[in-house]
Design a protein around this motif. Structure first.
Motif, PDB file in Angstrom:
ATOM      1  N   ASP A  98      56.138  52.469  38.566  1.00 47.57           N
ATOM      2  CA  ASP A  98      57.493  51.814  37.925  1.00 47.57           C
ATOM      3  C   ASP A  98      57.562  50.474  38.019  1.00 47.57           C
ATOM      4  O   ASP A  98      58.421  49.788  37.671  1.00 47.57           O
ATOM      5  CB  ASP A  98      58.543  52.344  39.203  1.00 47.57           C
ATOM      6  CG  ASP A  98      58.152  51.691  40.503  1.00 47.57           C
ATOM      7  OD1 ASP A  98      56.970  51.776  40.833  1.00 47.57           O
ATOM      8  OD2 ASP A  98      59.107  51.614  41.356  1.00 47.57           O
ATOM      9  N   LEU A  99      56.093  49.950  37.738  1.00 45.03           N
ATOM     10  CA  LEU A  99      55.855  48.364  37.671  1.00 45.03           C
ATOM     11  C   LEU A  99      55.160  48.230  36.348  1.00 45.03           C
ATOM     12  O   LEU A  99      54.241  48.955  35.997  1.00 45.03           O
ATOM     13  CB  LEU A  99      55.392  47.689  38.846  1.00 45.03           C
ATOM     14  CG  LEU A  99      55.917  47.999  40.180  1.00 45.03           C
ATOM     15  CD1 LEU A  99      55.075  47.111  41.282  1.00 45.03           C
ATOM     16  CD2 LEU A  99      57.208  47.607  40.144  1.00 45.03           C
ATOM     17  N   LYS A 100      55.637  47.332  35.656  1.00 39.89           N
ATOM     18  CA  LYS A 100      54.887  47.013  34.543  1.00 39.89           C
ATOM     19  C   LYS A 100      54.428  45.558  34.328  1.00 39.89           C
ATOM     20  O   LYS A 100      55.466  44.644  34.276  1.00 39.89           O
ATOM     21  CB  LYS A 100      55.528  47.308  32.950  1.00 39.89           C
ATOM     22  CG  LYS A 100      54.750  47.046  31.880  1.00 39.89           C
ATOM     23  CD  LYS A 100      55.666  47.651  30.519  1.00 39.89           C
ATOM     24  CE  LYS A 100      54.785  47.512  29.261  1.00 39.89           C
ATOM     25  NZ  LYS A 100      55.613  47.780  28.096  1.00 39.89           N
ATOM     26  N   ILE A 101      53.210  44.883  34.310  1.00 39.23           N
ATOM     27  CA  ILE A 101      52.863  43.422  33.947  1.00 39.23           C
ATOM     28  C   ILE A 101      53.017  43.277  32.738  1.00 39.23           C
ATOM     29  O   ILE A 101      52.307  43.687  32.065  1.00 39.23           O
ATOM     30  CB  ILE A 101      51.500  43.186  34.634  1.00 39.23           C
ATOM     31  CG1 ILE A 101      51.500  43.626  36.194  1.00 39.23           C
ATOM     32  CG2 ILE A 101      51.122  41.950  34.563  1.00 39.23           C
ATOM     33  CD1 ILE A 101      49.909  43.800  36.938  1.00 39.23           C
ATOM     34  N   VAL A 102      53.728  42.483  32.264  1.00 45.09           N
ATOM     35  CA  VAL A 102      54.191  42.091  30.952  1.00 45.09           C
ATOM     36  C   VAL A 102      53.354  40.836  30.313  1.00 45.09           C
ATOM     37  O   VAL A 102      53.298  40.545  29.289  1.00 45.09           O
ATOM     38  CB  VAL A 102      55.574  41.911  30.702  1.00 45.09           C
ATOM     39  CG1 VAL A 102      56.235  43.202  30.799  1.00 45.09           C
ATOM     40  CG2 VAL A 102      56.244  41.024  31.571  1.00 45.09           C
ATOM     41  N   ALA A 103      53.008  39.808  31.355  1.00 48.71           N
ATOM     42  CA  ALA A 103      52.216  38.659  31.140  1.00 48.71           C
ATOM     43  C   ALA A 103      51.567  38.184  32.401  1.00 48.71           C
ATOM     44  O   ALA A 103      52.036  38.427  33.412  1.00 48.71           O
ATOM     45  CB  ALA A 103      53.310  37.530  30.432  1.00 48.71           C
ATOM     46  N   GLU A 104      50.443  37.486  32.145  1.00 46.46           N
ATOM     47  CA  GLU A 104      49.861  36.682  33.270  1.00 46.46           C
ATOM     48  C   GLU A 104      49.557  35.278  32.542  1.00 46.46           C
ATOM     49  O   GLU A 104      49.168  35.108  31.582  1.00 46.46           O
ATOM     50  CB  GLU A 104      48.300  37.248  33.463  1.00 46.46           C
ATOM     51  CG  GLU A 104      48.583  38.695  34.055  1.00 46.46           C
ATOM     52  CD  GLU A 104      47.122  39.166  34.173  1.00 46.46           C
ATOM     53  OE1 GLU A 104      46.312  38.435  34.605  1.00 46.46           O
ATOM     54  OE2 GLU A 104      46.972  40.468  33.907  1.00 46.46           O
ATOM     55  N   ILE A 105      50.179  34.150  33.511  1.00 47.19           N
ATOM     56  CA  ILE A 105      49.834  33.084  33.060  1.00 47.19           C
ATOM     57  C   ILE A 105      49.223  32.153  34.348  1.00 47.19           C
ATOM     58  O   ILE A 105      49.377  32.577  35.629  1.00 47.19           O
ATOM     59  CB  ILE A 105      50.857  32.270  32.745  1.00 47.19           C
ATOM     60  CG1 ILE A 105      51.876  32.285  33.635  1.00 47.19           C
ATOM     61  CG2 ILE A 105      51.725  32.960  31.657  1.00 47.19           C
ATOM     62  CD1 ILE A 105      53.564  31.457  33.398  1.00 47.19           C
ATOM     63  N   ASN A 106      48.556  31.010  34.050  1.00 44.52           N
ATOM     64  CA  ASN A 106      47.832  30.117  35.079  1.00 44.52           C
ATOM     65  C   ASN A 106      48.544  28.719  35.549  1.00 44.52           C
ATOM     66  O   ASN A 106      47.713  28.351  36.140  1.00 44.52           O
ATOM     67  CB  ASN A 106      46.416  30.223  34.677  1.00 44.52           C
ATOM     68  CG  ASN A 106      46.326  29.102  33.533  1.00 44.52           C
ATOM     69  OD1 ASN A 106      47.274  28.613  32.890  1.00 44.52           O
ATOM     70  ND2 ASN A 106      44.927  29.119  32.740  1.00 44.52           N
ATOM     71  N   ARG A 107      49.688  28.545  34.859  1.00 44.58           N
ATOM     72  CA  ARG A 107      50.374  27.228  35.185  1.00 44.58           C
ATOM     73  C   ARG A 107      51.708  27.466  35.093  1.00 44.58           C
ATOM     74  O   ARG A 107      52.257  27.979  34.388  1.00 44.58           O
ATOM     75  CB  ARG A 107      50.156  26.086  34.174  1.00 44.58           C
ATOM     76  CG  ARG A 107      48.555  25.631  34.153  1.00 44.58           C
ATOM     77  CD  ARG A 107      48.611  24.624  33.201  1.00 44.58           C
ATOM     78  NE  ARG A 107      49.357  23.426  33.566  1.00 44.58           N
ATOM     79  CZ  ARG A 107      49.096  22.513  34.428  1.00 44.58           C
ATOM     80  NH1 ARG A 107      47.846  22.558  35.208  1.00 44.58           N
ATOM     81  NH2 ARG A 107      49.964  21.509  34.836  1.00 44.58           N
ATOM     82  N   SER A 108      52.562  26.860  36.329  1.00 43.40           N
ATOM     83  CA  SER A 108      53.918  27.231  36.632  1.00 43.40           C
ATOM     84  C   SER A 108      54.485  26.352  35.457  1.00 43.40           C
ATOM     85  O   SER A 108      55.779  26.881  35.400  1.00 43.40           O
ATOM     86  CB  SER A 108      54.088  26.808  38.204  1.00 43.40           C
ATOM     87  OG  SER A 108      53.811  25.396  38.086  1.00 43.40           O
TER      88      SER A 108
END
Length: 206
Positions: A29-39
């Motif tokens: 029920d979870l989907k990772i839609v993006a990963e980023i390395n800076r806030s």
């Protein structure tokens, strides 16, 4: 089956991000839609990927996690924030919740526990890891005055008493007085120890 909860992972450490991804993507029920390395990129990424929950590393580079949390609450309130940390800092915890974070969790939390926190936050509930809450309760609000706090902040980067005095526009005698007072209040033995203790407890956060 309802649409999965859309997750945004924010962590500058590739290995740490990979561990999070590997654990969470097993949850149907979870989907990772993006990963980023800076806030700095969080708000734009959350909007672009229509994220429901942002998992935000408390210590990552770029804009401070608390400032990003407040910005998300204002600009994209439908994207809720869970701040991930490695230890509890009382002031940081309080300020993060005040800024709009819906959850605080340990980065090393088991994936099922973190996934459960995500689900609860997505429902609008507030979730704080029990270990973080317990650690935070050990400490009261800062015992330092504003002047002592400013002096420890100025001393974090090293430098002589004279340099600190110039940066704060006070006398060297006043700097020494503040440092000795801060050392006593933090139970430290040295200026460096006092800075470390105050920083750990979140007393030096701007």
């Amino acid at each position: 089956m309802p649409d999965p909860i859309r997750l945004l992972l924010v962590d500058d450490q590739i290995l740490s991000r990979g561990v999070l991804r590997n654990g969470l993507e097993r949850e149907r029920d979870l989907k990772i839609v993006a990963e980023i390395n800076r806030s700095d990129d969080v708000v734009a990424a959350a909007k672009r990927h229509r994220a429901n929950v942002a998992l935000l590393d408390a210590a990552g580079p770029g804009t401070a996690s608390i400032a990003v949390t407040a910005e998300l609450r204002t600009l994209i309130p439908e994207c809720r924030v869970v701040i991930l940390t490695t230890y509890g800092r009382p002031n940081h915890l309080r300020r993060g919740l005040e800024a709009g974070a819906k959850g605080f969790a340990l980065k090393e939390s088991p994936a099922p526990q973190l996934a459960d926190a995500v689900r609860r936050v997505h429902l609008g509930l507030r979730v704080v890891d029990a270990n973080l809450a317990a650690e935070s309760l050990k400490y009261s609000d800062t015992p330092l005055t504003h002047e002592e706090t400013d002096t420890l902040r100025a001393a974090r980067d090293g430098g002589s008493v004279a340099m600190i005095a110039r940066s704060l526009h006070v006398s060297e005698r006043e700097v020494r007085r503040r440092l000795w007072s801060a050392i006593g209040k933090t139970g430290a033995r040295t200026r460096s120890d006092a800075i470390q203790t105050a920083d750990h407890n979140g007393w030096l956060l701007d």
